[in-house]
Write a protein that holds these residues in place. Sequence first.
Motif, short mmCIF file in Angstrom:
data_model
loop_
_atom_site.label_atom_id
_atom_site.label_comp_id
_atom_site.label_asym_id
_atom_site.label_seq_id
_atom_site.Cartn_x
_atom_site.Cartn_y
_atom_site.Cartn_z
N GLU A 348 -1.12 -1.39 8.08
CA GLU A 348 -1.13 -1.51 6.59
C GLU A 348 -2.34 -0.46 6.75
O GLU A 348 -1.70 0.61 5.24
N THR A 352 -1.41 3.11 4.91
CA THR A 352 -2.07 3.63 3.46
C THR A 352 -3.25 4.81 4.00
O THR A 352 -3.27 6.12 3.49
N ARG A 355 -0.80 7.38 3.72
CA ARG A 355 -0.70 7.76 1.50
C ARG A 355 -2.19 8.53 1.45
O ARG A 355 -2.32 9.65 0.39
N PRO A 388 -5.32 3.59 -2.91
CA PRO A 388 -4.92 3.03 -1.65
C PRO A 388 -6.37 2.79 -1.28
O PRO A 388 -6.99 2.38 -0.29
N ILE A 391 -7.12 -0.32 -2.08
CA ILE A 391 -5.97 -0.83 -0.47
C ILE A 391 -6.79 -1.03 0.55
O ILE A 391 -7.44 -1.80 1.51
#
Length: 741
Positions: A348, A352, A355, A388, A391
Amino acid sequence: MISPKDIYHQEAEELLADIEEAVLDLEAKPYDNGCIDRIFRSIHTIKGSGAMFGFDKISEFSHYIETILDYVRSGKLQVNSKFIDLILASRDHIKSMLNPGEDLILTEDERSIRLIKSFQSILPQDLRLDKLKSGLLKLEPEKLEPEKNIQEKESFDDVLSLSGKHQEQTFHILFRPGLDILINGTDPILLLNELRNMGHCIIKALTGDIPLLKNIDADKCFLAWEIFLITEYNKNAVYDVFIFVKEGSQVIIKNIQPSREAEELVPRLGDILINRGDAAPQDVNEILDKYQEKIGESFIKSGIVTPSIINSALIEQKFLTKEAGKKGAGSLRVSSNKLDNLINLVGELVITQARISQLAKQADDIEEIDLEKKSASMGLLLADLANPIEILERLTADLRDCALDMRMIPIGTIFGKFRRLVRDLSAELGKDIELELYGAETELDKTVIERLNDPLMHLIRNSIDHGIRTPDTRVQHGKNRTGKIKLTAAHKGPHVAITIEDDGMGFDWEAIKQRAIEKGLIKENAELNQNQIFSLVFLPGFSTARQLTSISGRGVGLDVVKQEIDSLGGTIQIKSITGKSTCITMLLPLTLAIIDGLLMEAGDSYFVLPLSLVAECTEIKKEFIDADHERNMLLIRKELIPFIRLKEIFAISGAKKSLADEDLIDHHLAVVRADGFHIGIVADRIIGNIQTVIKSLDKRYQNAEGISGAAIMGDGSLALVIDISGLIRCAIKEEEMFYVK
């Protein structure tokens, strides 16, 4: 990279721990075939893996023990106390073979032969050597026959003396006898021989004070000695060797245990010279900058130190390296579920990061468009960036929790070894004691668990020696013949509470108070409550024992426990009912790697208090501080609380930074819990909560009182983590010096 032999070593250590636990279970249930099967499987695995990885002697000895166990499984040999003693001694022997060089008295073969002789003496005649045609019989058969005309008890005492070592320490000793020591009838060589009997030591004669032959006086002693000693005895016992020559002689004893930090396991020569006072830090830096040779040769070339000092430091380095090698960097088994969770979080995180990189590229593209569209595009970009970043914050927190969770291991990994300790010591002292374990599944940071071993060892030994009496004495006091010690672990908020409770005779309040008066620690008419009296037993050198034993009575132990628990950021409390019971509770943080703290500012310095110890925060005007007339006491919520000013205790200069909204507030105070009472910590400003990664201090600052570590804050500045108990000790020393003046 971990080698196959390292893997075998780790697996064998775990199997040996399981063997010890199974043997103690078998002692309680002699007819439990499950325990025998458990021991047999572990020994079989040690044997097979040992042969595979080149540990031939371990494999051969394990094969013999496997044969003995097979006799028990088939009913040809009965389980009794002698069998249990020998299996435990065999387990210890295999452990010593995994760590060659620790035993300095007998070789591996000699230890094996002694154990086999003792096993032969308990076997039925038809099961002795003629039935055992493999394994260790490659040794000379006549050496394995039981000796004739030897008392069986002596054979067992010899074997049992091979097992059960206490925690070893390494000492550097400087012994410079007085010139007249020979005239007074003392032979220094006898003292050196006594040290040799205490463990493994290297002795180096210092000849620098010997005059020329024409000026020498044969009646005087011009020699001195430097000794490096690895021993299971404590520092007081080493001092006792020199008890009759202390007057007129120089005796300096220093503990030179290596650092716990993995990266510092091999000590640097320059650090050793600095710690011993043979060189200053600036000397080391200058040598490193100026010369290209090895640092020892460079020091000799510069003339700062003599070759003998370098040789001495090299010997110390060798000793420390050996000790560090025993400890190793350590390893940890992690469940596949925890690793899967880590991989998912890393996945993950990669998504991220991709992104965020994409949005950063878009920001570069925006620079190339005209001004009218730029503002609107930047607004959209910032909106897209918010998700993001959110996150990323979540993933960082999850990764932190996952990493900490991987370090957590059940406290039962050290609980089990205390069953053996209780068994052996209770037998030695003629006592009947049971150890009950609760909460062994409670998880705690690996580092905390490793450092808990010695404190728990001291406390349990004290319960056995001082708390629980012999069966006949217990009956006279209306107790069961069998004493009980309960060792319990349980989660308590952000802490783990560990308690050691015994149903012995408890602490004698009056005896403790009277002993403190004799030692001059308190005045005869002092009025102390229970907590204050019990805090006396944690003072260095304090003991109510009137007679020394092999287990306790020298006044060391409880002060060591207190210092270790303090260094872990924990607290320790005693509750005791005279004649009935004692309960000692240790409250420890779950981990030492990351803590929640309270950030404070004093002058231009920052400090962190462990948040778990903070009871409340408040603001104080200057007139309230001034009104105490330097008594350092404040009345808060109807409780008189002593306080410590950080700026005074750490000699911090500089005024408080200008704070427009706090001009009316002169001081901020955090009330913390320490050693069973409250104390205030006064600073210029309390900034707020902070989560910190604790970094250890450099070796030369590790003995700084009042500071347990440091933390690097988000802006790169440094904050010192306060050791509350150490800070209190500093304040007490300063106050005593003030009144002496």
